[in-house]
Design a protein around this motif. Structure first.
Motif, PDB file in Angstrom:
ATOM      1  N   THR A   1       1.008  -0.896  -0.359  1.00 54.12           N
ATOM      2  CA  THR A   1       0.103  -0.115  -0.096  1.00 54.12           C
ATOM      3  C   THR A   1       1.012   0.880   0.088  1.00 54.12           C
ATOM      4  O   THR A   1       1.999   1.582   0.591  1.00 54.12           O
ATOM      5  CB  THR A   1      -0.686   0.046   1.523  1.00 54.12           C
ATOM      6  OG1 THR A   1      -0.074  -0.001   2.061  1.00 54.12           O
ATOM      7  CG2 THR A   1      -2.339  -0.880   1.239  1.00 54.12           C
ATOM      8  N   ILE A   2       0.576   2.305  -0.847  1.00 56.17           N
ATOM      9  CA  ILE A   2       1.347   3.936  -1.479  1.00 56.17           C
ATOM     10  C   ILE A   2       0.849   4.451  -0.581  1.00 56.17           C
ATOM     11  O   ILE A   2      -0.032   4.887  -1.157  1.00 56.17           O
ATOM     12  CB  ILE A   2       1.783   3.002  -2.396  1.00 56.17           C
ATOM     13  CG1 ILE A   2       3.058   1.999  -2.797  1.00 56.17           C
ATOM     14  CG2 ILE A   2       2.828   4.021  -2.556  1.00 56.17           C
ATOM     15  CD1 ILE A   2       2.920   1.448  -4.156  1.00 56.17           C
ATOM     16  N   THR A   3       1.427   5.529  -0.244  1.00 60.03           N
ATOM     17  CA  THR A   3       0.021   7.215  -0.119  1.00 60.03           C
ATOM     18  C   THR A   3       1.566   7.784  -0.608  1.00 60.03           C
ATOM     19  O   THR A   3       1.640   8.241  -0.168  1.00 60.03           O
ATOM     20  CB  THR A   3      -0.111   7.075   1.634  1.00 60.03           C
ATOM     21  OG1 THR A   3      -0.472   5.913   2.159  1.00 60.03           O
ATOM     22  CG2 THR A   3      -0.817   8.179   2.288  1.00 60.03           C
ATOM     23  N   ASN A   4       0.542   8.837  -0.940  1.00 56.82           N
ATOM     24  CA  ASN A   4       1.345  10.126  -1.992  1.00 56.82           C
ATOM     25  C   ASN A   4       1.946   9.755  -2.667  1.00 56.82           C
ATOM     26  O   ASN A   4       3.055  10.443  -2.957  1.00 56.82           O
ATOM     27  CB  ASN A   4       0.991  11.147  -1.080  1.00 56.82           C
ATOM     28  CG  ASN A   4       1.584  12.602  -1.597  1.00 56.82           C
ATOM     29  OD1 ASN A   4       0.933  12.635  -2.115  1.00 56.82           O
ATOM     30  ND2 ASN A   4       1.929  13.016  -0.801  1.00 56.82           N
ATOM     31  N   MET A   5       1.653   9.120  -3.710  1.00 50.67           N
ATOM     32  CA  MET A   5       2.561   8.357  -4.655  1.00 50.67           C
ATOM     33  C   MET A   5       3.374   9.886  -5.870  1.00 50.67           C
ATOM     34  O   MET A   5       2.105   9.905  -6.512  1.00 50.67           O
ATOM     35  CB  MET A   5       2.688   6.967  -5.502  1.00 50.67           C
ATOM     36  CG  MET A   5       3.313   6.698  -6.259  1.00 50.67           C
ATOM     37  SD  MET A   5       2.891   4.745  -7.262  1.00 50.67           S
ATOM     38  CE  MET A   5       1.777   5.685  -8.534  1.00 50.67           C
ATOM     39  N   CYS A   6       4.082   9.698  -5.982  1.00 51.72           N
ATOM     40  CA  CYS A   6       4.424  10.841  -7.230  1.00 51.72           C
ATOM     41  C   CYS A   6       5.323   9.995  -8.393  1.00 51.72           C
ATOM     42  O   CYS A   6       5.891   9.129  -8.031  1.00 51.72           O
ATOM     43  CB  CYS A   6       4.860  11.723  -6.769  1.00 51.72           C
ATOM     44  SG  CYS A   6       5.343  13.062  -8.673  1.00 51.72           S
ATOM     45  N   GLN A   7       5.169   9.997  -9.831  1.00 50.91           N
ATOM     46  CA  GLN A   7       6.195   9.109 -10.638  1.00 50.91           C
ATOM     47  C   GLN A   7       6.223  10.453 -11.375  1.00 50.91           C
ATOM     48  O   GLN A   7       5.195  11.082 -12.152  1.00 50.91           O
ATOM     49  CB  GLN A   7       5.300   8.287 -11.388  1.00 50.91           C
ATOM     50  CG  GLN A   7       6.219   7.555 -12.160  1.00 50.91           C
ATOM     51  CD  GLN A   7       6.008   6.350 -12.820  1.00 50.91           C
ATOM     52  OE1 GLN A   7       5.574   5.603 -11.800  1.00 50.91           O
ATOM     53  NE2 GLN A   7       5.432   5.945 -14.054  1.00 50.91           N
ATOM     54  N   SER A   8       7.544  10.453 -11.701  1.00 55.78           N
ATOM     55  CA  SER A   8       7.827  11.914 -12.947  1.00 55.78           C
ATOM     56  C   SER A   8       8.902  10.934 -13.706  1.00 55.78           C
ATOM     57  O   SER A   8       9.881  10.513 -13.603  1.00 55.78           O
ATOM     58  CB  SER A   8       8.582  12.745 -12.638  1.00 55.78           C
ATOM     59  OG  SER A   8       9.428  12.747 -11.300  1.00 55.78           O
ATOM     60  N   VAL A   9       8.941  11.514 -15.110  1.00 57.61           N
ATOM     61  CA  VAL A   9       9.300  10.873 -16.286  1.00 57.61           C
ATOM     62  C   VAL A   9       9.521  12.230 -17.154  1.00 57.61           C
ATOM     63  O   VAL A   9       8.706  12.445 -17.518  1.00 57.61           O
ATOM     64  CB  VAL A   9       9.052   9.814 -17.183  1.00 57.61           C
ATOM     65  CG1 VAL A   9       8.461   9.787 -17.587  1.00 57.61           C
ATOM     66  CG2 VAL A   9      10.657   9.607 -17.628  1.00 57.61           C
ATOM     67  N   VAL A  10      10.934  12.987 -17.420  1.00 54.02           N
ATOM     68  CA  VAL A  10      11.642  13.550 -18.423  1.00 54.02           C
ATOM     69  C   VAL A  10      12.386  13.184 -19.792  1.00 54.02           C
ATOM     70  O   VAL A  10      12.977  12.112 -20.006  1.00 54.02           O
ATOM     71  CB  VAL A  10      12.832  14.151 -17.866  1.00 54.02           C
ATOM     72  CG1 VAL A  10      12.922  15.267 -18.864  1.00 54.02           C
ATOM     73  CG2 VAL A  10      11.603  14.792 -16.367  1.00 54.02           C
ATOM     74  N   THR A  11      11.353  13.336 -20.570  1.00 55.07           N
ATOM     75  CA  THR A  11      11.745  13.847 -22.178  1.00 55.07           C
ATOM     76  C   THR A  11      12.491  14.751 -22.508  1.00 55.07           C
ATOM     77  O   THR A  11      11.969  15.914 -22.844  1.00 55.07           O
ATOM     78  CB  THR A  11      10.556  13.124 -22.784  1.00 55.07           C
ATOM     79  OG1 THR A  11      10.294  12.003 -22.270  1.00 55.07           O
ATOM     80  CG2 THR A  11      10.701  12.692 -24.462  1.00 55.07           C
ATOM     81  N   PRO A  12      13.563  14.422 -23.075  1.00 53.15           N
ATOM     82  CA  PRO A  12      14.572  15.234 -23.549  1.00 53.15           C
ATOM     83  C   PRO A  12      14.843  16.471 -24.656  1.00 53.15           C
ATOM     84  O   PRO A  12      13.782  15.089 -25.608  1.00 53.15           O
ATOM     85  CB  PRO A  12      16.104  15.536 -23.136  1.00 53.15           C
ATOM     86  CG  PRO A  12      15.976  14.093 -23.359  1.00 53.15           C
ATOM     87  CD  PRO A  12      14.556  13.052 -22.956  1.00 53.15           C
ATOM     88  N   LYS A  13      14.293  17.214 -25.501  1.00 51.33           N
ATOM     89  CA  LYS A  13      14.796  17.721 -26.898  1.00 51.33           C
ATOM     90  C   LYS A  13      13.737  17.046 -27.841  1.00 51.33           C
ATOM     91  O   LYS A  13      13.933  16.748 -29.033  1.00 51.33           O
ATOM     92  CB  LYS A  13      16.093  17.471 -26.893  1.00 51.33           C
ATOM     93  CG  LYS A  13      17.527  18.008 -26.562  1.00 51.33           C
ATOM     94  CD  LYS A  13      18.285  17.220 -27.512  1.00 51.33           C
ATOM     95  CE  LYS A  13      19.402  17.817 -26.208  1.00 51.33           C
ATOM     96  NZ  LYS A  13      21.094  17.153 -26.717  1.00 51.33           N
TER      97      LYS A  13
ATOM     98  N   LEU B   1       6.382  14.295 -17.743  1.00 55.50           N
ATOM     99  CA  LEU B   1       5.100  13.760 -16.596  1.00 55.50           C
ATOM    100  C   LEU B   1       5.033  13.826 -15.811  1.00 55.50           C
ATOM    101  O   LEU B   1       6.122  12.688 -15.501  1.00 55.50           O
ATOM    102  CB  LEU B   1       5.241  12.448 -18.312  1.00 55.50           C
ATOM    103  CG  LEU B   1       3.815  11.888 -18.005  1.00 55.50           C
ATOM    104  CD1 LEU B   1       3.457  10.618 -18.642  1.00 55.50           C
ATOM    105  CD2 LEU B   1       4.523  10.720 -16.979  1.00 55.50           C
ATOM    106  N   GLN B   2       3.731  13.623 -15.602  1.00 56.05           N
ATOM    107  CA  GLN B   2       4.052  13.264 -13.750  1.00 56.05           C
ATOM    108  C   GLN B   2       3.351  13.047 -13.246  1.00 56.05           C
ATOM    109  O   GLN B   2       1.632  13.747 -14.077  1.00 56.05           O
ATOM    110  CB  GLN B   2       4.116  15.463 -13.278  1.00 56.05           C
ATOM    111  CG  GLN B   2       4.120  14.745 -11.501  1.00 56.05           C
ATOM    112  CD  GLN B   2       4.711  16.066 -10.848  1.00 56.05           C
ATOM    113  OE1 GLN B   2       3.880  17.088 -10.784  1.00 56.05           O
ATOM    114  NE2 GLN B   2       5.663  16.168 -10.474  1.00 56.05           N
ATOM    115  N   LEU B   3       2.819  12.507 -12.901  1.00 56.31           N
ATOM    116  CA  LEU B   3       1.581  11.594 -12.115  1.00 56.31           C
ATOM    117  C   LEU B   3       1.497  10.866 -10.724  1.00 56.31           C
ATOM    118  O   LEU B   3       2.649  10.919 -10.168  1.00 56.31           O
ATOM    119  CB  LEU B   3       1.677   9.461 -13.030  1.00 56.31           C
ATOM    120  CG  LEU B   3       1.047   8.587 -11.915  1.00 56.31           C
ATOM    121  CD1 LEU B   3       0.448   7.717 -13.720  1.00 56.31           C
ATOM    122  CD2 LEU B   3       0.693   7.789 -10.746  1.00 56.31           C
TER     123      LEU B   3
END
Length: 213
Positions: free
Chosen positions: A90-102, A112-114
């Motif tokens: 169980t995961i509380t207040n999850m943030c996931q992000s990935v950056v696509t350059p150029k 992209l932020q989830l």
């Protein structure tokens, strides 16, 4: 460090870069399992960041592996990872992000932020969760932990299905009945789960660099 510790064990603010999958282990050096393969698919050329206020996982296991795929230029790439597995988390207040350059057409970097599980009473829930971790910072509390177990003997949830032939069954691993992680900041190459319930899911794109941490 003792090769085996039982009961409650706590390490504060440790950083993890292990070579033996929202996540965790004692700060110990481990040997890379020769020829190991982490996720049962070719990973993308982009790592991603995950942060969470709290992760509570049952039947924690961890062993070393390699995440393989191609970088953004299409060249073969391999990344040593610590595969962390949980039968349930169980995961509380999850943030996931990935950056696509150029990104072309003058757009530049795109992030992209989830986010999900922002309500502590309705957290993210995952089963048979595996994380291919490159780095981790957290406060960790383990219950009934065994350090130095042979990878082939870790018990449930076991080695990630589909990758068993790539893992040395005699290689270093560890396990715990329960793991509680708080203030998690993690960089990973892949995540797989049998089920993944994302409550209050929100996904947004941002121009520029906007990461979870």
């Amino acid at each position: 460090m003792s090769s085996q510790v039982r009961g409650g064990t706590r390490w504060k603010r440790f950083a993890l870069v292990m070579v033996p999958s929202v996540v965790a282990t004692a700060a110990v050096g481990v040997g890379l399992a020769q020829g190991a393969l982490a996720a049962s698919f070719a990973v993308s050329g982009q790592s991603f960041k995950v942060s969470t206020d709290k992760l509570v996982g049952e039947d924690f296991v961890q062993y070393g592996s390699v995440a393989v795929g191609k970088d953004l230029e299409g060249k073969e790439a391999a990344h040593p990872v610590a595969v962390s597995g949980f039968s349930k988390a169980t995961i509380t207040n999850m943030c996931q992000s990935v950056v696509t350059p150029k990104v072309p057409f003058g757009i530049g970097n795109v992030s992209l932020q989830l986010s999900a599980g922002t309500n502590p009473e309705n957290p993210v829930v995952a089963t048979n969760l595996y994380l291919d971790v490159a780095q981790l910072d957290t406060d960790a509390y383990f219950e009934n932990i065994d350090i130095g177990v042979a990878a082939g003997s870790v018990g449930a949830p076991g080695i990630q299905p589909g990758t068993e032939k790539g893992v040395n069954p005699n290689g270093f691993a560890q396990r715990a009945k329960k793991a509680t992680l708080t203030d998690v900041k993690q960089t990973a190459w892949a995540t797989t789960a049998g089920t993944f319930k994302l409550s209050d899911l929100s996904l947004k794109l941002h121009k520029g660099v906007k990461e979870c941490f």
